[in-house]
Design an enzyme around this catalytic site. Structure first.
Site, PDB file in Angstrom:
ATOM      1  N   HIS A 134       0.873  -1.177   0.000  1.00  0.00           N
ATOM      2  CA  HIS A 134       0.000   0.000   0.000  1.00  0.00           C
ATOM      3  C   HIS A 134       0.915   1.232   0.000  1.00  0.00           C
ATOM      4  CE1 HIS A 134      -2.759   2.979   1.825  1.00  0.00           C
ATOM      5  NE2 HIS A 134      -3.745   2.203   1.414  1.00  0.00           N
ATOM      6  N   ASP A 211       3.149  -4.571   7.837  1.00  0.00           N
ATOM      7  CA  ASP A 211       1.902  -3.829   7.662  1.00  0.00           C
ATOM      8  C   ASP A 211       0.765  -4.845   7.763  1.00  0.00           C
ATOM      9  OD1 ASP A 211      -0.328  -2.530   6.850  1.00  0.00           O
ATOM     10  OD2 ASP A 211       0.488  -1.767   4.972  1.00  0.00           O
ATOM     11  N   GLN A 214      -4.466  -5.370   6.683  1.00  0.00           N
ATOM     12  CA  GLN A 214      -5.474  -6.287   6.125  1.00  0.00           C
ATOM     13  C   GLN A 214      -5.450  -7.649   6.812  1.00  0.00           C
ATOM     14  OE1 GLN A 214      -7.816  -5.344   4.210  1.00  0.00           O
ATOM     15  NE2 GLN A 214      -7.020  -3.387   3.477  1.00  0.00           N
ATOM     16  N   LYS A 237     -10.551  -1.054  10.336  1.00  0.00           N
ATOM     17  CA  LYS A 237     -10.645  -2.271   9.513  1.00  0.00           C
ATOM     18  C   LYS A 237     -10.963  -3.501  10.368  1.00  0.00           C
ATOM     19  CE  LYS A 237      -7.354  -0.641   6.045  1.00  0.00           C
ATOM     20  NZ  LYS A 237      -8.098   0.149   5.092  1.00  0.00           N
ATOM     21  N   CYS A 375      -4.797   2.485  -3.728  1.00  0.00           N
ATOM     22  CA  CYS A 375      -3.586   3.028  -3.094  1.00  0.00           C
ATOM     23  C   CYS A 375      -2.431   2.037  -3.214  1.00  0.00           C
ATOM     24  CB  CYS A 375      -3.826   3.384  -1.626  1.00  0.00           C
ATOM     25  SG  CYS A 375      -5.166   4.537  -1.380  1.00  0.00           S
TER      26      CYS A 375
HETATM   27  N1  C6P Z   1      -6.290   0.365   2.740  1.00  0.00           N
HETATM   28  C1  C6P Z   1      -8.092   0.001   1.168  1.00  0.00           C
HETATM   29  O1  C6P Z   1      -9.144   0.287   0.617  1.00  0.00           O
HETATM   30  P1  C6P Z   1      -5.105   3.625   7.109  1.00  0.00           P
HETATM   31  O2  C6P Z   1      -5.638   4.499   6.013  1.00  0.00           O
HETATM   32  O3  C6P Z   1      -3.943   4.246   7.815  1.00  0.00           O
HETATM   33  O4  C6P Z   1      -6.157   3.124   8.020  1.00  0.00           O
HETATM   34  O5  C6P Z   1      -4.567   2.301   6.402  1.00  0.00           O
HETATM   35  C2  C6P Z   1      -3.612   2.379   5.380  1.00  0.00           C
HETATM   36  C3  C6P Z   1      -3.341   1.018   4.822  1.00  0.00           C
HETATM   37  C4  C6P Z   1      -2.090   0.463   5.018  1.00  0.00           C
HETATM   38  N2  C6P Z   1      -1.804  -0.785   4.587  1.00  0.00           N
HETATM   39  C5  C6P Z   1      -2.716  -1.528   3.957  1.00  0.00           C
HETATM   40  C6  C6P Z   1      -2.348  -2.916   3.528  1.00  0.00           C
HETATM   41  C7  C6P Z   1      -4.000  -1.028   3.726  1.00  0.00           C
HETATM   42  O6  C6P Z   1      -4.888  -1.787   3.112  1.00  0.00           O
HETATM   43  C8  C6P Z   1      -4.316   0.292   4.152  1.00  0.00           C
HETATM   44  C9  C6P Z   1      -5.663   0.886   3.863  1.00  0.00           C
HETATM   45  C10 C6P Z   1      -7.631   0.765   2.382  1.00  0.00           C
HETATM   46  O7  C6P Z   1      -7.389  -0.937   0.761  1.00  0.00           O
HETATM   47  C11 C6P Z   1      -7.834   2.229   2.205  1.00  0.00           C
HETATM   48  S1  C6P Z   1      -6.737   2.921   1.008  1.00  0.00           S
END
Ligand code: C6P
Length: 417
Positions: A134, A211, A214, A237, A375
């Site tokens: 991401h 990370d 997910q 999430k 993203c």
């Molecule tokens: N992915 C998606 O629709 P935040 O925005 O900080 O809560 O998470 C960022 C982020 C970081 N790593 C991974 C693997 C992610 O999937 C995400 C967030 C969302 O896939 C929103 S872009």
């Protein structure tokens, strides 16, 4: 007479109809159709338990935390610190001081890239990431690389979306200073062999940031067994509120790092001659925290625990297999990301129909999917596409909803011939 039933060993049950009833939004209609929510990877819906916990904070236990001697401040502090302990236990961290509340995964990664990176990276040092990260696990490293002269090395993936472990091993070298790797790709659903990645990196004394954005909603986490150096995820999430997330870090690493931001909460003593910092975890929590967010995230974890993450995962894996089979029956549909180890994500393209058009038509059927690059632009480039349609699975989805999605895609095909 004392009961000899040990409630701790009763396996929690997973009754999908009851689970769905726990989520008020699922009874909403969209354009006169039942909401079919396949966008949990972007943000999951909230169960009543979380909504109630947040209301309770403001109705009965709200004040600023860690500051007041008064009753309400103590109560709010206790509730927030109880949430921290709930997080600790959820990820089996060895010490509650290793659980830092941050705004989300993005802030957690930025914190490590900035604080650890500033202290440990110099020109020519290498940072390993994968091509399926991401943007949150790419751009913070690019920023620190620009500032320090470090270099980013990218692990490729094969055509099914699996991480190329041979390439990873080849990239690991004496120049490698940190590995930053996703646990599950948000764009493809690939589950990376993170245990092996950590093992190989540690053989070279290289720390690993995972990370887990997910992964946290879909798999049991155990920081002590995994031996990750840093692990991040977001509350929204895992069925909790947005604006709150977790950075786990090994205490020795966190203690050696400089603070991220300065302000209230993170200090021990302040003077113009010399300021000293608070102990972990507060050193990294400058300013008034997201109090109701932390407590709401704690409630989300308790809710997940009441169902059993292994039961949730089994349900979701069934839907993933069913969805993969059903989507596979559609002509002109191509799944993007078919790695053997996958979770909760169905990313695909339809021949000669733009993903945004697909998303718009599905929306009119009440079906929420995400379309775009998610993203994760480098992974789109890898597959030579601009975007995919992504149906992401949460604990409340059903096989019937997969059928509705397939029906909606049939409608798209009718419209576009
Ligand atoms: N992915 C998606 O629709 P935040 O925005 O900080 O809560 O998470 C960022 C982020 C970081 N790593 C991974 C693997 C992610 O999937 C995400 C967030 C969302 O896939 C929103 S872009």
């Amino acid at each position: 007479m004392a009961s000899n039933v040990d409630t701790a060993v009763i396996t929690p049950s997973f009754d999908i109809e009851r689970v769905r009833q726990d989520f008020p939004i699922l009874s909403e209609e969209v354009y006169g159709k039942p909401l079919v929510y396949f966008d949990s990877a972007a943000s999951a819906q909230k169960p009543r338990a979380v909504i109630d916990a947040i209301s309770t904070v403001y109705e009965t236990e709200y004040a600023n935390v860690h500051r007041g001697v008064h009753y309400m401040s103590q109560k709010a502090t206790d509730a927030m610190e109880a949430a921290r302990e709930t997080v600790r236990s959820f990820i089996n961290a060895g010490d509650v001081r290793e659980v830092i509340f941050v705004r989300g995964a993005t802030e957690g990664i930025n914190l490590v890239a900035s604080c650890w990176g500033r202290q440990n990276l110099t020109a020519g040092d290498e940072i390993i990431v994968s091509i399926m990260e991401h943007h949150s696990n790419i751009v913070p490293w690019q920023i620190i690389a620009e500032q320090t002269g470090a270099i980013i090395k990218v692990v490729p993936i094969s055509s099914d979306g699996a991480l190329d472990m041979d390439a990873f091993s080849d990239l690991l070298s004496d120049k490698t200073k940190i590995v930053a790797m996703t646990h599950i790709s948000n764009a493809l659903g690939t589950v990376t062999p993170i245990e092996e990645i950590i093992r190989l990196a540690h053989e070279k004394d290289v720390p690993v940031l995972v990370d887990g954005c997910q992964a946290a909603p879909h798999m049991t986490l155990d920081m002590q067994a995994l031996d990750a150096d840093f692990y991040v995820f977001s509350g929204h999430k895992i069925y909790g509120p947005s604006g709150i997330g977790v950075l786990y870090g090994k205490s020795a690493l966190l203690e050696a790092m400089p603070p991220y931001q300065g302000g209230g909460e993170m200090i021990d003593v302040v003077s113009f001659e010399k300021t000293t910092y608070a102990d972990l975890p507060f050193k990294f929590e400058a300013g008034t925290p997201h109090i109701s967010g932390a407590i709401g995230m704690g409630a989300a974890i308790s809710y997940i625990n009441s169902l059993g993450l292994e039961n949730i995962a089994a349900h979701e894996n069934d839907l993933l297999a069913y969805g993969t089979e059903k989507l596979g029956e559609l002509n002109s549909l191509r799944l993007v990301g078919t790695a053997p180890e996958k979770a909760a994500i169905l990313s695909f393209v339809l021949e000669s129909v733009h993903p945004h058009d697909v998303g718009t038509i599905l929306d009119r059927e009440g079906i929420a999917v995400r379309t775009g690059h998610h993203c994760a632009q480098p992974v789109m480039d890898r597959f030579d596409i601009a975007a995919t349609i992504r149906a992401s699975i949460g604990m409340y989805n059903t096989r019937d909803e997969i059928d509705t999605l397939v029906g909606g895609l049939g409608r798209v095909q009718e419209i576009f011939g």
